[in-house]
Design an enzyme around this catalytic site. Sequence first.
Site, PDB file in Angstrom:
ATOM      1  N   TRP A  46       0.811  -1.225   0.000  1.00  0.00           N
ATOM      2  CA  TRP A  46       0.000   0.000   0.000  1.00  0.00           C
ATOM      3  C   TRP A  46       0.841   1.271   0.000  1.00  0.00           C
ATOM      4  O   TRP A  46       0.309   2.379  -0.052  1.00  0.00           O
ATOM      5  CB  TRP A  46      -0.963   0.011   1.182  1.00  0.00           C
ATOM      6  CG  TRP A  46      -0.342  -0.369   2.492  1.00  0.00           C
ATOM      7  CD1 TRP A  46       0.287   0.451   3.373  1.00  0.00           C
ATOM      8  CD2 TRP A  46      -0.313  -1.673   3.060  1.00  0.00           C
ATOM      9  NE1 TRP A  46       0.720  -0.246   4.465  1.00  0.00           N
ATOM     10  CE2 TRP A  46       0.358  -1.578   4.305  1.00  0.00           C
ATOM     11  CE3 TRP A  46      -0.784  -2.937   2.675  1.00  0.00           C
ATOM     12  CZ2 TRP A  46       0.567  -2.665   5.143  1.00  0.00           C
ATOM     13  CZ3 TRP A  46      -0.576  -4.014   3.507  1.00  0.00           C
ATOM     14  CH2 TRP A  46       0.089  -3.883   4.709  1.00  0.00           C
ATOM     15  N   ARG A  47       2.158   1.124   0.065  1.00  0.00           N
ATOM     16  CA  ARG A  47       3.046   2.288  -0.003  1.00  0.00           C
ATOM     17  C   ARG A  47       3.613   2.507  -1.402  1.00  0.00           C
ATOM     18  O   ARG A  47       4.502   3.342  -1.599  1.00  0.00           O
ATOM     19  CB  ARG A  47       4.197   2.125   0.996  1.00  0.00           C
ATOM     20  CG  ARG A  47       3.763   2.262   2.450  1.00  0.00           C
ATOM     21  CD  ARG A  47       4.918   2.055   3.410  1.00  0.00           C
ATOM     22  NE  ARG A  47       4.495   2.252   4.803  1.00  0.00           N
ATOM     23  CZ  ARG A  47       5.227   1.916   5.869  1.00  0.00           C
ATOM     24  NH1 ARG A  47       6.428   1.370   5.695  1.00  0.00           N
ATOM     25  NH2 ARG A  47       4.768   2.128   7.080  1.00  0.00           N
ATOM     26  N   GLU A  59      -5.732   0.822   5.555  1.00  0.00           N
ATOM     27  CA  GLU A  59      -5.942   1.253   6.936  1.00  0.00           C
ATOM     28  C   GLU A  59      -7.112   0.523   7.583  1.00  0.00           C
ATOM     29  O   GLU A  59      -7.071   0.208   8.778  1.00  0.00           O
ATOM     30  CB  GLU A  59      -6.166   2.770   6.990  1.00  0.00           C
ATOM     31  CG  GLU A  59      -4.930   3.585   6.632  1.00  0.00           C
ATOM     32  CD  GLU A  59      -3.758   3.335   7.571  1.00  0.00           C
ATOM     33  OE1 GLU A  59      -3.983   2.880   8.709  1.00  0.00           O
ATOM     34  OE2 GLU A  59      -2.607   3.583   7.163  1.00  0.00           O
ATOM     35  N   THR A  65      -5.171  -5.840  13.276  1.00  0.00           N
ATOM     36  CA  THR A  65      -4.607  -6.955  12.528  1.00  0.00           C
ATOM     37  C   THR A  65      -3.153  -6.648  12.194  1.00  0.00           C
ATOM     38  O   THR A  65      -2.824  -5.531  11.787  1.00  0.00           O
ATOM     39  CB  THR A  65      -5.393  -7.206  11.226  1.00  0.00           C
ATOM     40  OG1 THR A  65      -6.799  -7.267  11.527  1.00  0.00           O
ATOM     41  CG2 THR A  65      -4.982  -8.519  10.573  1.00  0.00           C
ATOM     42  N   GLY A 103     -11.387 -11.632   9.628  1.00  0.00           N
ATOM     43  CA  GLY A 103     -12.211 -11.362  10.792  1.00  0.00           C
ATOM     44  C   GLY A 103     -12.757  -9.946  10.804  1.00  0.00           C
ATOM     45  O   GLY A 103     -12.477  -9.145   9.916  1.00  0.00           O
ATOM     46  N   TYR A 142      -9.052   8.016  13.484  1.00  0.00           N
ATOM     47  CA  TYR A 142      -7.741   7.532  13.055  1.00  0.00           C
ATOM     48  C   TYR A 142      -7.685   7.349  11.535  1.00  0.00           C
ATOM     49  O   TYR A 142      -6.755   7.822  10.864  1.00  0.00           O
ATOM     50  CB  TYR A 142      -7.389   6.215  13.738  1.00  0.00           C
ATOM     51  CG  TYR A 142      -6.259   5.507  13.033  1.00  0.00           C
ATOM     52  CD1 TYR A 142      -4.952   5.962  13.164  1.00  0.00           C
ATOM     53  CD2 TYR A 142      -6.505   4.439  12.164  1.00  0.00           C
ATOM     54  CE1 TYR A 142      -3.917   5.360  12.469  1.00  0.00           C
ATOM     55  CE2 TYR A 142      -5.478   3.826  11.477  1.00  0.00           C
ATOM     56  CZ  TYR A 142      -4.182   4.290  11.630  1.00  0.00           C
ATOM     57  OH  TYR A 142      -3.159   3.697  10.939  1.00  0.00           O
ATOM     58  N   ASP A 160      -3.287   5.872  16.575  1.00  0.00           N
ATOM     59  CA  ASP A 160      -3.721   4.509  16.886  1.00  0.00           C
ATOM     60  C   ASP A 160      -2.979   4.036  18.130  1.00  0.00           C
ATOM     61  O   ASP A 160      -2.329   4.828  18.826  1.00  0.00           O
ATOM     62  CB  ASP A 160      -3.477   3.584  15.691  1.00  0.00           C
ATOM     63  CG  ASP A 160      -1.998   3.377  15.390  1.00  0.00           C
ATOM     64  OD1 ASP A 160      -1.148   4.070  16.000  1.00  0.00           O
ATOM     65  OD2 ASP A 160      -1.680   2.520  14.539  1.00  0.00           O
ATOM     66  N   CYS A 221      14.826   0.143  23.260  1.00  0.00           N
ATOM     67  CA  CYS A 221      15.271   1.518  23.535  1.00  0.00           C
ATOM     68  C   CYS A 221      16.643   1.816  22.927  1.00  0.00           C
ATOM     69  O   CYS A 221      16.894   2.934  22.468  1.00  0.00           O
ATOM     70  CB  CYS A 221      15.303   1.762  25.046  1.00  0.00           C
ATOM     71  SG  CYS A 221      13.664   1.715  25.822  1.00  0.00           S
ATOM     72  N   CYS A 224      16.298   2.902  19.374  1.00  0.00           N
ATOM     73  CA  CYS A 224      15.269   3.905  19.105  1.00  0.00           C
ATOM     74  C   CYS A 224      15.924   5.206  18.651  1.00  0.00           C
ATOM     75  O   CYS A 224      16.853   5.704  19.297  1.00  0.00           O
ATOM     76  CB  CYS A 224      14.435   4.151  20.364  1.00  0.00           C
ATOM     77  SG  CYS A 224      13.184   5.430  20.161  1.00  0.00           S
TER      78      CYS A 224
END
Length: 530
Positions: A46-47, A59, A65, A103, A142, A160, A221, A224
């Site tokens: 989707w990018r 989205e 999911t 689902g 969102y 989100d 961390c 990050c």
Amino acid sequence: MAARLRMERPFTLAEKVVNELTVNVKHYFSSELLQWYDQHKRVLPWRQNRDPYRVWVSEIMLQQTRVDTVIPYYERFMSHFPTVRDLAEAPEEQVLKCWEGLGYYSRARNLQAGAREVMSRHGGSVPDDTDAVGALKGVGPYTKGAIMSIAFNRPEPAVDGNVMRVLSRYFCLEDDIAKNTTRLKIEVLAASLIPDGRAGDFNQALMELGAMTCTPKSPGCLTCPVMEHCAGRLAGMELQLPIKTKAKPPRPELRLAALIKGAGEFAGKVLVRQRPETGLLAKMWELPHVLSPSGNSDDPAAAESSAPQKKRRSPQPEAGPLPGQAERQMDALCRALAEQERLLVRPHRWWMGADHVFSHIRWEVQVYEAEFGFVLSGEEPPLQLSHAPLSAEDRSGPPGRQLAAAAVASASQAASAARSASSAAAAASPSTAAAGQSLSASVEGNPLQQADRAAETGPLYGAASDRRQQLDFGDAELSAMGQALQEGTSEAHKLPDNYRWIGLEDMKELAFPNVFLRILNAYWDELEGA
């Protein structure tokens, strides 16, 4: 005044954080995050472009999911419905089939409803308008922010669970993220951090950081990109944040399902039914199933029988319920299907167990192989069945014997009731008494009439062996009567409109909830391997 302060209080922390952020701090967070994202972002289907329809579909699928799970479903969905028009004009059954396995099927229905709104209101193009996108069916705050920022580069926050976790840790926010007020103030904070010109990349970077590095239980961390100024890490609270109250656990339900195998012209097929047009899993297909009389797995007997099933995803008959529990469940399943669906079947052995968790219910499904008997006429009143199970002799007999014994039992009860009515009426009116005697005689005189009359007047199940002795039916008569019952009603009593026999090839067209998809796939696999 006090009430007003309580309403304003949830926003004070967000406003304080936003107001105290210096330009340098905002620039640091945004620039470091975007630099990391440019180097480490995942290649996702989707990018490939910023088509708002593709962003919208992705989205919706990504709600609750995992990305790895969504990818093949997204590619299949887009191959079937590459444009808004294709989705809007498709039959709902086809859309649900493409969604099968993901689902939360209301997402698919809402997505299609939104596509139809785009066609009718916006000429087939997703509008570059925040309010218009937010008004589409199934589009919440969102999703609206994600579409507007990613597709149109509008500086709209897309908050989100990943984003709330990242910002709660980075700014050491101790507010409960399960509360809507906390989400609202984090939206204010997120909006203040969006850099000019890269709204879509920034929102995706925040989500990517939460999914790849700032994970729920083991945040990375040391890798990050914004760890240097992370207030949660500096306070040693990275493992405690975010604060989130636990949701109420889903209510457990023990469901009894019938895997009804076809015979004769339906050999190799299974009987399935379609759910109602509204409500849970609307219009999807499933095995016939009922709620166990025990209600849920909190019942000791139900809990004992269902506990071994939690880790099982394939047939393991040796690990099924205890013999006594299986007998009770088979009797309950047979009675309930007759009462609720007018469908008479003979469950004869446990086959497998499966479970499925909805947002508010957890189904624990016990599946029993069953043989098809017949369908009662729709003109008859609903059956009221007693709770006395058939004898082991009747249950283990030839196909149809169980149904015949039950019909004999009911016929006897019906005749007894007719005699009682006749006696009671005699005191009131001789003509009424004569009519009652005539009814009793006609019911006792013919086994098939007994079965039909029994369905109208009395319970289907009773003390079958006692009734058989009273009416002097032997094994041969019972088996013959069972065959006659089945053959005599197959033409007159067709399957209900929401029932049909299916083979493996039909699975390509019909949409099933995940739990029944797993069960049926296991059955077809076993059948092919036999």
